[in-house]
Design a protein around this motif. Structure first.
Motif, short mmCIF file in Angstrom:
data_model
loop_
_atom_site.label_atom_id
_atom_site.label_comp_id
_atom_site.label_asym_id
_atom_site.label_seq_id
_atom_site.Cartn_x
_atom_site.Cartn_y
_atom_site.Cartn_z
N PRO A 1 0.82 -1.22 0.00
CA PRO A 1 0.00 0.00 0.00
C PRO A 1 0.85 1.27 0.00
O PRO A 1 2.00 1.26 0.46
N SER A 2 0.26 2.33 -0.51
CA SER A 2 0.91 3.64 -0.48
C SER A 2 -0.17 4.70 -0.33
O SER A 2 -1.34 4.45 -0.58
N LYS A 3 0.27 5.89 0.07
CA LYS A 3 -0.64 7.02 0.15
C LYS A 3 -0.52 7.77 -1.18
O LYS A 3 0.39 8.57 -1.39
N LYS A 4 -1.44 7.47 -2.08
CA LYS A 4 -1.39 8.00 -3.44
C LYS A 4 -1.77 9.47 -3.51
O LYS A 4 -2.69 9.92 -2.83
N VAL A 5 -1.06 10.17 -4.38
CA VAL A 5 -1.35 11.57 -4.68
C VAL A 5 -1.96 11.68 -6.07
O VAL A 5 -2.88 12.46 -6.31
N TYR A 6 -1.44 10.87 -7.00
CA TYR A 6 -1.90 10.90 -8.39
C TYR A 6 -1.63 9.54 -9.01
O TYR A 6 -0.60 8.91 -8.71
N GLU A 7 -2.54 9.11 -9.88
CA GLU A 7 -2.32 7.87 -10.62
C GLU A 7 -3.06 7.92 -11.93
O GLU A 7 -4.19 8.42 -12.01
N ASP A 8 -2.42 7.41 -12.96
CA ASP A 8 -3.08 7.18 -14.24
C ASP A 8 -2.51 5.88 -14.81
O ASP A 8 -1.86 5.13 -14.08
N ASP A 9 -2.72 5.62 -16.06
CA ASP A 9 -2.27 4.35 -16.63
C ASP A 9 -0.76 4.27 -16.84
O ASP A 9 -0.22 3.19 -17.05
N LYS A 10 -0.05 5.41 -16.72
CA LYS A 10 1.40 5.43 -16.99
C LYS A 10 2.27 5.67 -15.75
O LYS A 10 3.41 5.22 -15.72
N ILE A 11 1.75 6.43 -14.78
CA ILE A 11 2.57 6.82 -13.63
C ILE A 11 1.79 6.74 -12.33
O ILE A 11 0.55 6.71 -12.32
N LEU A 12 2.54 6.75 -11.24
CA LEU A 12 1.98 6.79 -9.90
C LEU A 12 2.80 7.78 -9.09
O LEU A 12 4.04 7.77 -9.16
N ALA A 13 2.12 8.63 -8.33
CA ALA A 13 2.78 9.55 -7.40
C ALA A 13 2.25 9.25 -6.01
O ALA A 13 1.04 9.11 -5.82
N PHE A 14 3.17 9.12 -5.04
CA PHE A 14 2.77 8.77 -3.68
C PHE A 14 3.74 9.40 -2.69
O PHE A 14 4.87 9.75 -3.04
N TYR A 15 3.28 9.54 -1.44
CA TYR A 15 4.10 10.16 -0.40
C TYR A 15 5.26 9.25 -0.03
O TYR A 15 5.09 8.04 0.13
N ASP A 16 6.43 9.85 0.16
CA ASP A 16 7.62 9.14 0.61
C ASP A 16 7.45 8.77 2.08
O ASP A 16 6.94 9.56 2.87
N LEU A 17 7.88 7.56 2.44
CA LEU A 17 7.76 7.10 3.83
C LEU A 17 8.78 7.75 4.76
O LEU A 17 8.61 7.74 5.97
#
Length: 113
Positions: free
Chosen positions: A15-31
């Protein structure tokens, strides 16, 4: 890659805390954030590092950079931010999956400023 932590985050097995996602990329908070706002942007396609960018996969890097303004606006980084990519051992790349750090939320200090 079966043992890549970012590939596991992309496929949802970690799991991650997602900020943005589409079919090409994922953005999530750094732990382990290094700034008040610290988000990682990764291509869903596994690319080890900047040294592996070539003619067949370079478009994903351009795509990431077209999405960063949208991501930073959502994060409220209207006063600026820093984008960092680490490549290889001497560059302190800890996860061998191409990724870009978005750092902001305060005036950043350091030699790059």
């Amino acid at each position: 890659m079966a043992d890549c932590i970012f590939c596991k985050i992309v496929d949802g097995s970690i799991p991650s805390k997602k900020v943005y996602e589409d079919d090409k990329i994922l953005a999530f908070y750094d732990l382990e954030p290094q700034a008040p706002v610290h988000v990682l942007v990764v291509p869903k396609q596994h690319i080890c590092c900047a040294n592996e960018i070539n003619e067949s996969n370079a478009e994903i890097v351009a795509y990431i950079f077209t999405k960063i303004p949208e991501i930073t606006k959502k994060l409220g980084l209207d006063n600026g931010y820093r984008i960092v990519n680490n490549c290889g051992e001497d560059g302190c790349q800890s996860v061998k999956h191409l990724h870009f750090h978005i750092l902001g939320g305060k005036k950043l200090n350091g030699a790059m400023c």
